[in-house]
Design a protein around this motif. Structure first.
Motif, PDB file in Angstrom:
ATOM      1  N   PRO A 135      -4.711  38.427 -22.274  1.00  0.00           N
ATOM      2  CA  PRO A 135      -3.667  38.898 -23.161  1.00  0.00           C
ATOM      3  C   PRO A 135      -4.246  39.817 -24.437  1.00  0.00           C
ATOM      4  CG  PRO A 135      -3.669  36.448 -22.547  1.00  0.00           C
ATOM      5  CD  PRO A 135      -4.895  37.143 -22.150  1.00  0.00           C
ATOM      6  N   PHE A 136      -3.420  40.763 -24.921  1.00  0.00           N
ATOM      7  CA  PHE A 136      -2.237  41.363 -24.297  1.00  0.00           C
ATOM      8  C   PHE A 136      -2.487  42.790 -23.837  1.00  0.00           C
ATOM      9  CE2 PHE A 136      -1.206  37.930 -27.720  1.00  0.00           C
ATOM     10  CZ  PHE A 136      -0.518  37.101 -26.866  1.00  0.00           C
ATOM     11  N   ARG A 401       9.618  37.027 -20.832  1.00  0.00           N
ATOM     12  CA  ARG A 401       8.282  37.516 -21.266  1.00  0.00           C
ATOM     13  C   ARG A 401       8.337  37.859 -22.633  1.00  0.00           C
ATOM     14  NH1 ARG A 401       4.178  37.933 -16.260  1.00  0.00           N
ATOM     15  NH2 ARG A 401       4.798  35.760 -15.757  1.00  0.00           N
ATOM     16  N   PHE A 405       6.922  36.294 -26.182  1.00  0.00           N
ATOM     17  CA  PHE A 405       6.332  36.920 -27.096  1.00  0.00           C
ATOM     18  C   PHE A 405       6.761  36.951 -28.545  1.00  0.00           C
ATOM     19  CE2 PHE A 405       4.272  40.438 -29.114  1.00  0.00           C
ATOM     20  CZ  PHE A 405       2.892  40.562 -28.396  1.00  0.00           C
ATOM     21  N   TYR A 472       3.038  42.560 -23.180  1.00  0.00           N
ATOM     22  CA  TYR A 472       3.537  41.121 -22.844  1.00  0.00           C
ATOM     23  C   TYR A 472       4.052  41.026 -21.228  1.00  0.00           C
ATOM     24  CZ  TYR A 472       7.932  43.554 -23.496  1.00  0.00           C
ATOM     25  OH  TYR A 472       8.974  44.569 -23.509  1.00  0.00           O
ATOM     26  N   ILE A 480       0.542  33.665 -23.267  1.00  0.00           N
ATOM     27  CA  ILE A 480       1.114  34.302 -24.335  1.00  0.00           C
ATOM     28  C   ILE A 480       1.056  33.465 -25.762  1.00  0.00           C
ATOM     29  CG2 ILE A 480       3.250  35.033 -25.474  1.00  0.00           C
ATOM     30  CD1 ILE A 480       4.368  36.220 -22.881  1.00  0.00           C
TER      31      ILE A 480
END
Ligand SMILES: Cc1ncc(COP(=O)(O)O)c(C=O)c1O
Length: 494
Positions: A135-136, A401, A405, A472, A480
């Motif tokens: 991530p990210f 998502r 986020f 994301y 996340i």
């Protein structure tokens, strides 16, 4: 023991400001040459980017770009809190120059060097490394949602009864049933006006941009690129010989009037009108019409990269620029990298009819034709309605998502990163407070296992504000949440 190399560097760096070559590239080559020839010995400490910038009269960004390239290639080590050093163990490839220089000293034996283009290529930063994404990372679709089982069934069914002639050489324009399927998809989903004959399949948009530049530009022809903009396009145009004209972008997309002032007679403009990369703004209708009028009046081509256009959240997808083009100036590019998976390496052009043959010949000279099996399975996937269903599912997933986020960012990053939900796509730009340098923030994030890209990396003119480009789309709610906590810790330490 590490030694300071300050004076050593300053007396040996020479840059030619009148050459038109990017200064970071010149600096990168100077430093690399000094390391390869052992003038800079391993573990020598380089001056800080700030003092080197001052002494050489360059911006810090230029120094940082050159340093980062050398770090990425293993010539330098960046030690947090301590400085930048010539690597102790140099990578295998760069031992070659020693052999080369020994040979070169043999009378009559010419030194082997790459072409100027080879040197340009060596100076371009690579894309994300081919390691598991953290991530990210942005630019990746939700690989966890790829319909692997269905894909396997379609592939197995086809392979069981594959006509043997499909194992031979294929059409350089691509598998005809796939060209038909793409043309009808684009007509309904993207308001693209095209016949299947205008569709040419290639190995992703990256190859498409390079091919377009190769076919349409002469050496040093000017090409408008968005600033900030996509590094893949910048690099492909550059190595095909284009002179890049960075044109600023605002909330309506590319500022056409600024482009006209900078270089009215550019031969080509590369744009991402549906979802500007990386800012995610949509080009307004008036700008689209202005761009088309400019292209028609100056005989220029427009490359429309429609890479992520299906994923809009609060409005319907915007129709393509190509669909508005009455003059035949737009070369439309699409890709399945974002809709399905980058590893397929399937993208396509929609070309004005008179360009189809030359593009297809250029493509065949480089790759002959794209791999047939993937094209065949993809055709079945589209024709049986799976693509339409997959896009609908993905739009819902990305919306979820995105809200995961945003929620996590509002909870963890207050005062550290300013974030607004984007209208489209699977990434966003978060803005840092003025005191935080985005390159530093990226390094701190990496130390905490978070991938981010500095907004300034995408800018050719100095950006007013530092930011982080964060994706994301490829991460679950838990990833996340955990990533956001680590990012918050990293930014608090900047
Ligand atoms: C602006 C833009 N265009 C195109 C692509 C897709 O490239 P490709 O089709 O070569 O995978 C990307 C991927 O990150 C992108 O960011």
């Amino acid at each position: 023991m590490a030694k300071s190399g300050r004076n050593l560097v300053l007396t040996t760096i020479s840059l030619d400001r009148s050459s038109g070559k990017p200064l970071y590239l010149q600096l990168y080559r100077e430093l690399r040459e000094a390391i390869e020839t052992r003038r800079f010995r391993s573990e020598t400490r380089l001056p800080s980017s700030r003092s080197l910038a001052q002494d050489l009269g360059l911006s810090r960004k230029t120094i940082v770009e050159a340093f980062e390239q050398l770090v990425a290639e293993g010539y330098l080590d960046a030690k947090v809190g301590s400085g930048t050093y010539v690597s102790r163990a140099l990578p295998q490839e760069i031992r070659k120059p020693q052999i080369r220089s020994r040979r070169a000293s043999n009378a009559g034996v010419p030194a082997r060097t790459t072409s100027r283009r080879g040197q340009e290529i060596a100076g371009i930063s690579p894309f994300f490394p081919a390691v598991k994404a953290k991530p990210f990372r942005h630019g990746l679709p939700a690989l966890d949602a790829f319909p692997l089982k269905l894909w396997t069934q379609l592939a197995a069914k086809r392979l069981r009864s594959l006509p043997r002639d499909l194992l031979g050489y294929g059409d350089p324009k691509g598998y005809r049933p796939l060209r038909d399927a793409i043309a009808s998809y684009l007509g309904t989903a993207r308001a693209v006006r095209c016949e299947p004959e205008q569709v040419v399949i290639v190995a992703g948009s990256q190859q498409a941009i390079y091919l377009a530049a190769l076919v349409l530009l002469d050496q040093n022809d000017c090409a408008w690129i968005e600033d900030p903009g996509y590094l893949g396009a910048r690099g492909a145009l550059q190595i095909a010989g284009a002179r890049l004209i960075p044109v600023p972008v605002d909330e309506q997309g590319l500022r056409v009037s600024a482009g006209v002032k900078l270089h009215q007679n550019a031969r080509l403009a590369y744009v991402t009108p549906s979802n500007q990369y990386p800012l995610t703004v949509t080009m307004s209708l008036s700008r689209r019409l202005e761009l088309l009028e400019w292209a028609q009046a100056s005989g220029a081509w427009i490359i429309e990269d429609d890479y992520d256009s299906e994923f809009r959240y609060n409005s319907r997808p915007v129709a393509s620029l190509q669909g508005l083009d009455r003059y035949g100036r737009v070369i439309y590019l699409g890709t399945f990298s974002k809709l399905l998976a980058p590893t397929l390496r399937i993208g396509y052009f929609v070309l004005p009819p008179e360009l189809v043959d030359v593009f297809s010949t250029a493509s065949s000279l480089i790759t002959r034709h794209p791999p047939a099996l993937e094209q065949i399975v993809l055709t079945d996937f589209i024709e049986q309605g799976h693509l339409a269903r997959h896009i609908r599912r993905m739009r819902t997933l990305y919306m979820e998502r995105q809200s995961d986020f945003i929620e996590a960012a509002r909870r963890e990053l207050a005062g550290l990163l300013e974030i607004t939900p984007p209208e489209a796509g699977t990434h966003l730009v978060g803005w840092l407070p003025g005191r935080i340098d985005d390159q530093v923030a990226v390094k701190k994030a990496a130390e905490r296992g978070v991938e981010a890209r500095a907004f300034s990396t995408y800018c050719l003119q100095v950006s007013a504000r530092g930011g982080l480009v964060l994706g994301y789309g490829a991460f679950t709610k838990n990833q996340i949440r955990a990533g956001m906590q680590r990012l918050a810790t990293a930014l608090s330490n900047c």
